[in-house]
Design a protein around this motif. Sequence first.
Motif, PDB file in Angstrom:
ATOM      1  N   TRP A 117     -49.845 -43.587  28.870  1.00 47.26           N
ATOM      2  CA  TRP A 117     -50.218 -44.600  27.892  1.00 47.26           C
ATOM      3  C   TRP A 117     -51.161 -44.039  26.827  1.00 47.26           C
ATOM      4  O   TRP A 117     -52.130 -43.346  27.139  1.00 47.26           O
ATOM      5  CB  TRP A 117     -50.887 -45.788  28.587  1.00 47.26           C
ATOM      6  N   ARG A 118     -50.853 -44.393  25.572  1.00 45.08           N
ATOM      7  CA  ARG A 118     -51.695 -44.014  24.437  1.00 45.08           C
ATOM      8  C   ARG A 118     -52.011 -45.281  23.646  1.00 45.08           C
ATOM      9  O   ARG A 118     -51.141 -46.124  23.478  1.00 45.08           O
ATOM     10  CB  ARG A 118     -50.984 -42.999  23.547  1.00 45.08           C
ATOM     11  N   MET A 119     -53.242 -45.370  23.155  1.00 45.15           N
ATOM     12  CA  MET A 119     -53.651 -46.595  22.476  1.00 45.15           C
ATOM     13  C   MET A 119     -54.179 -46.302  21.076  1.00 45.15           C
ATOM     14  O   MET A 119     -54.813 -45.275  20.832  1.00 45.15           O
ATOM     15  CB  MET A 119     -54.730 -47.325  23.287  1.00 45.15           C
ATOM     16  N   ALA A 120     -53.898 -47.228  20.148  1.00 48.66           N
ATOM     17  CA  ALA A 120     -54.398 -47.134  18.782  1.00 48.66           C
ATOM     18  C   ALA A 120     -54.971 -48.474  18.371  1.00 48.66           C
ATOM     19  O   ALA A 120     -54.475 -49.530  18.774  1.00 48.66           O
ATOM     20  CB  ALA A 120     -53.278 -46.718  17.828  1.00 48.66           C
ATOM     21  N   VAL A 121     -56.030 -48.432  17.556  1.00 44.38           N
ATOM     22  CA  VAL A 121     -56.699 -49.635  17.062  1.00 44.38           C
ATOM     23  C   VAL A 121     -56.858 -49.502  15.555  1.00 44.38           C
ATOM     24  O   VAL A 121     -57.274 -48.455  15.059  1.00 44.38           O
ATOM     25  CB  VAL A 121     -58.089 -49.815  17.715  1.00 44.38           C
ATOM     26  N   ASP A 122     -56.517 -50.565  14.827  1.00 43.33           N
ATOM     27  CA  ASP A 122     -56.670 -50.572  13.371  1.00 43.33           C
ATOM     28  C   ASP A 122     -57.379 -51.859  12.964  1.00 43.33           C
ATOM     29  O   ASP A 122     -56.836 -52.950  13.113  1.00 43.33           O
ATOM     30  CB  ASP A 122     -55.296 -50.476  12.690  1.00 43.33           C
ATOM     31  N   ILE A 123     -58.613 -51.720  12.468  1.00 43.95           N
ATOM     32  CA  ILE A 123     -59.380 -52.888  12.023  1.00 43.95           C
ATOM     33  C   ILE A 123     -59.099 -53.120  10.548  1.00 43.95           C
ATOM     34  O   ILE A 123     -59.450 -52.296   9.695  1.00 43.95           O
ATOM     35  CB  ILE A 123     -60.893 -52.692  12.240  1.00 43.95           C
ATOM     36  N   GLY A 124     -58.464 -54.240  10.233  1.00 41.28           N
ATOM     37  CA  GLY A 124     -58.195 -54.603   8.854  1.00 41.28           C
ATOM     38  C   GLY A 124     -59.167 -55.655   8.370  1.00 41.28           C
ATOM     39  O   GLY A 124     -60.053 -56.116   9.101  1.00 41.28           O
ATOM     40  N   GLY A 125     -59.008 -56.068   7.110  1.00 41.57           N
ATOM     41  CA  GLY A 125     -59.905 -57.057   6.543  1.00 41.57           C
ATOM     42  C   GLY A 125     -59.754 -58.429   7.160  1.00 41.57           C
ATOM     43  O   GLY A 125     -60.704 -59.212   7.198  1.00 41.57           O
ATOM     44  N   THR A 126     -58.552 -58.748   7.669  1.00 40.01           N
ATOM     45  CA  THR A 126     -58.302 -60.070   8.249  1.00 40.01           C
ATOM     46  C   THR A 126     -57.952 -59.979   9.734  1.00 40.01           C
ATOM     47  O   THR A 126     -58.439 -60.773  10.534  1.00 40.01           O
ATOM     48  CB  THR A 126     -57.154 -60.776   7.500  1.00 40.01           C
ATOM     49  N   PHE A 127     -57.101 -59.020  10.095  1.00 40.35           N
ATOM     50  CA  PHE A 127     -56.673 -58.896  11.492  1.00 40.35           C
ATOM     51  C   PHE A 127     -56.998 -57.505  12.043  1.00 40.35           C
ATOM     52  O   PHE A 127     -57.030 -56.512  11.296  1.00 40.35           O
ATOM     53  CB  PHE A 127     -55.164 -59.132  11.619  1.00 40.35           C
ATOM     54  N   THR A 128     -57.221 -57.460  13.333  1.00 40.38           N
ATOM     55  CA  THR A 128     -57.357 -56.201  14.062  1.00 40.38           C
ATOM     56  C   THR A 128     -56.080 -56.005  14.879  1.00 40.38           C
ATOM     57  O   THR A 128     -55.704 -56.885  15.659  1.00 40.38           O
ATOM     58  CB  THR A 128     -58.590 -56.227  14.981  1.00 40.38           C
ATOM     59  N   ASP A 129     -55.424 -54.860  14.684  1.00 41.32           N
ATOM     60  CA  ASP A 129     -54.164 -54.565  15.364  1.00 41.32           C
ATOM     61  C   ASP A 129     -54.399 -53.536  16.460  1.00 41.32           C
ATOM     62  O   ASP A 129     -55.133 -52.559  16.265  1.00 41.32           O
ATOM     63  CB  ASP A 129     -53.130 -54.007  14.375  1.00 41.32           C
ATOM     64  N   VAL A 130     -53.773 -53.739  17.601  1.00 40.97           N
ATOM     65  CA  VAL A 130     -53.853 -52.775  18.697  1.00 40.97           C
ATOM     66  C   VAL A 130     -52.444 -52.496  19.210  1.00 40.97           C
ATOM     67  O   VAL A 130     -51.602 -53.399  19.284  1.00 40.97           O
ATOM     68  CB  VAL A 130     -54.756 -53.291  19.846  1.00 40.97           C
ATOM     69  N   VAL A 131     -52.202 -51.243  19.550  1.00 41.80           N
ATOM     70  CA  VAL A 131     -50.877 -50.803  19.988  1.00 41.80           C
ATOM     71  C   VAL A 131     -51.020 -49.929  21.221  1.00 41.80           C
ATOM     72  O   VAL A 131     -51.914 -49.075  21.290  1.00 41.80           O
ATOM     73  CB  VAL A 131     -50.160 -50.000  18.878  1.00 41.80           C
ATOM     74  N   LEU A 132     -50.153 -50.140  22.192  1.00 42.15           N
ATOM     75  CA  LEU A 132     -50.025 -49.257  23.353  1.00 42.15           C
ATOM     76  C   LEU A 132     -48.645 -48.629  23.330  1.00 42.15           C
ATOM     77  O   LEU A 132     -47.639 -49.323  23.104  1.00 42.15           O
ATOM     78  CB  LEU A 132     -50.195 -50.037  24.659  1.00 42.15           C
ATOM     79  N   LEU A 133     -48.581 -47.326  23.535  1.00 43.48           N
ATOM     80  CA  LEU A 133     -47.310 -46.608  23.575  1.00 43.48           C
ATOM     81  C   LEU A 133     -47.280 -45.739  24.827  1.00 43.48           C
ATOM     82  O   LEU A 133     -48.185 -44.930  25.048  1.00 43.48           O
ATOM     83  CB  LEU A 133     -47.148 -45.742  22.323  1.00 43.48           C
ATOM     84  N   ASP A 134     -46.270 -45.926  25.635  1.00 38.73           N
ATOM     85  CA  ASP A 134     -46.091 -45.116  26.835  1.00 38.73           C
ATOM     86  C   ASP A 134     -45.253 -43.894  26.471  1.00 38.73           C
ATOM     87  O   ASP A 134     -44.059 -44.007  26.188  1.00 38.73           O
ATOM     88  CB  ASP A 134     -45.398 -45.936  27.931  1.00 38.73           C
ATOM     89  N   GLY A 135     -45.912 -42.724  26.467  1.00 36.97           N
ATOM     90  CA  GLY A 135     -45.211 -41.505  26.080  1.00 36.97           C
ATOM     91  C   GLY A 135     -44.101 -41.116  27.033  1.00 36.97           C
ATOM     92  O   GLY A 135     -43.184 -40.387  26.669  1.00 36.97           O
ATOM     93  N   ALA A 136     -44.168 -41.607  28.273  1.00 38.68           N
ATOM     94  CA  ALA A 136     -43.149 -41.247  29.262  1.00 38.68           C
ATOM     95  C   ALA A 136     -41.868 -42.045  29.077  1.00 38.68           C
ATOM     96  O   ALA A 136     -40.767 -41.515  29.238  1.00 38.68           O
ATOM     97  CB  ALA A 136     -43.701 -41.444  30.671  1.00 38.68           C
ATOM     98  N   THR A 137     -42.003 -43.330  28.744  1.00 41.97           N
ATOM     99  CA  THR A 137     -40.821 -44.189  28.649  1.00 41.97           C
ATOM    100  C   THR A 137     -40.521 -44.658  27.228  1.00 41.97           C
ATOM    101  O   THR A 137     -39.426 -45.160  26.962  1.00 41.97           O
ATOM    102  CB  THR A 137     -41.012 -45.442  29.526  1.00 41.97           C
ATOM    103  N   GLY A 138     -41.496 -44.523  26.323  1.00 39.31           N
ATOM    104  CA  GLY A 138     -41.307 -45.020  24.967  1.00 39.31           C
ATOM    105  C   GLY A 138     -41.591 -46.501  24.812  1.00 39.31           C
ATOM    106  O   GLY A 138     -41.414 -47.071  23.739  1.00 39.31           O
ATOM    107  N   ARG A 139     -42.067 -47.143  25.867  1.00 40.46           N
ATOM    108  CA  ARG A 139     -42.368 -48.574  25.785  1.00 40.46           C
ATOM    109  C   ARG A 139     -43.535 -48.820  24.827  1.00 40.46           C
ATOM    110  O   ARG A 139     -44.541 -48.102  24.877  1.00 40.46           O
ATOM    111  CB  ARG A 139     -42.707 -49.117  27.176  1.00 40.46           C
ATOM    112  N   VAL A 140     -43.402 -49.826  23.974  1.00 43.32           N
ATOM    113  CA  VAL A 140     -44.442 -50.174  23.009  1.00 43.32           C
ATOM    114  C   VAL A 140     -44.888 -51.610  23.260  1.00 43.32           C
ATOM    115  O   VAL A 140     -44.066 -52.509  23.402  1.00 43.32           O
ATOM    116  CB  VAL A 140     -43.934 -50.037  21.556  1.00 43.32           C
TER     117      VAL A 140
END
Length: 700
Positions: free
Chosen positions: A4-27
């Motif tokens: 599992w790999r995680m990314a966070v992006d804080i925007g002016g209105t919304f905060t986005d978070v993403v998880l990506l499983d490098g083994a299976t490609g699940r997002v």
Amino acid sequence: MTDWRMAVDIGGTFTDVVLLDGATGRVVVDKTLTTPAAPLDGVRTGVTQLLAKAGISPSDVDAPIVHATTLITNALIEGKTGRAGLVTTNGFGDTLLIRDEHRYDMYDLQIEFPAPPISRELTFEIDERVSAQGDVLTDPSTESMQTLADQLRAAEVEAVAICLLNSYVNARNEQKIASYLRTELGVPVCVSAEISPQIREYPRMVTTACNAATMPVIGPYLDELQKWLSAEGFGGSVLMMLSNGGVVSADDAARGPIRLVESGPAAGALAGSWFAKRLGLERLLCFDMGGTTAKACLIEDGEPELTNTFEVARAYRFKKGSGFPVSVPSVDLVEIGAGGGSLARVDQFGLLKVGPESAGADPGPASYGRGGTTPAVTDADVLLGLLDPAAFLGGDMPLDEGLAADAAQTVADGLGLQMIDTAAGIHDVVNQNMAAAASMHGVEMGVDLRGIPLIAFGGAGPVHACGVAELLEAETVIFPVNASVLSAFGTLVSPVRMDLAQSLPRLIDRVDPAERDALLDDLRQEGRRVLLAAGVPADEVIFRYGVDVRYAGQGNEITIWVGEGDVWPATPAEVTAEFEAEYRRIYGMAIPDVAVEAITWRLSALATTSIVEPDSNVEELPGRPMPKSHRDVVFGRGMEPVEVPIYDRSALGAGAQFAGPAIVEERETTSVIRPGWSVDVDADGSLIARRASAHDGETR
């Protein structure tokens, strides 16, 4: 086994978070409202919700967590920076006030500039001098440094910027003063020779001042973030997204926060670059419309263009020259105040205007029900039927159509129009604003945008993309999977990268190779240190070389890149030939018999990431899909409502085809397919929308 790999992006209105499983490609993705007063609160909420949705624990995330943020940009725009002091050479304390004497509006008698990032009261001078050739003419004395330390201590500064005259040639005095102050004061100290060792006094000083002013902002935030992640059980370190599209360690980001000013938009551009390569497109226009702003960035030959300066905290947000010209490498993009939260109003001439003012996350558009009373773009989209108020954020955040109507009516009364026509006008005006800005961006780059495919992302991008594409005469729009959080995904496919530069003005045929190589050795050493700190193996570090060149006597340079390797790869004749070819491309001519001068030498240290492909196994369901429902939608002023099929994005299989008008809904965004467009669902689940003319009259 998972990765599992995680990314966070804080925007002016919304905060986005993403998880990506490098083994299976699940997002797995999630989106939550940004909390401007305490950004970490929004991050905590988003991450906690995301882990629950994925059904994993923090300890399952071992890889570095990649983070993009608007924290630095917002601090500079709002003036909510730390209390920093500035140290400069005797007689140069007014540089931040004098600026470069450029007037961005020649005829404005009340011209405004942002207040300097460090006030004159916190600017201190010291008796020292270095010549333009790098000779130390006056050493700072111990007594003068002690006096300086006492003054800064009395001023209760939280950070110090040091920018001395000609320090880009010889930084000895800067480093001497910095070492003394670090010992005496115990606060962060940055020097221009490390932040921006480049010719031109004002850009170098304002860049260093902005950096020092934001060190007390980013340092505590990153410290608090890392402590929380560690306490929760996350195993990975934190990597921060830079404006140039690279990532570095949190410690390096804390030392140079000015490099983070455009980290969020840069992540979106990197995601667009990844898609361009994946789709085999040489050119692609990234269209990223969020809650506060819209960004457009042209991808050419699979890569976004970089610029060596970026303007931040403009007094007039979209007037070039009214802000701080910081000398940091940044993805070349255009940003305008056109997002879902952009507010509509009637100006003094009785005309409808939209933006750049935004409702942001607090209070947000009127339909959020948080106290907003001025209509925003999101309110107009709800009234037109483009958005389902009950399904916003998958129903977790329902919108109030009645409040949207009340707000829109106030503007309609000022225009003397029906409320629904006013809503359509708001939608049209914001589309026109975005198309005009994108067109100007193309003109500045010497590119005709007509016919170039768009890739639409951001929360509001897919809602407006077809309308903007029509204005730009584009015939293809790509709606990628997880379009709403694509910028956060972009951080996961970004390389570890650091761009460094140092000025050494010399005629190109009189450059001393030993002097040049000594300069590049210093840059290589720093670049290697940054990449190793971010976890890159030493044998995977790549160095690319560039130089800012001009004809002798000119005031501006052109950056050319000449190759990569462990040593400088080009001869003076090759540099001259590259420069003249680029000069001819930009200006249509070259100037014969004029000497060529190198001003600033550039090095990019990078390591390509191990690209993790998201799962693209979309079930094949060719043919016309079944809509989940229908609703009435208005597509323009004076037009009657049209009954439009509503499709569930998760139910669309590869090979599915349908014609517009249509609407495709998912939790985080809505894709609007206007009349005259048709859609094919690609193998990875992306929606490929084409205008009817692109099919030579074919209809489905």
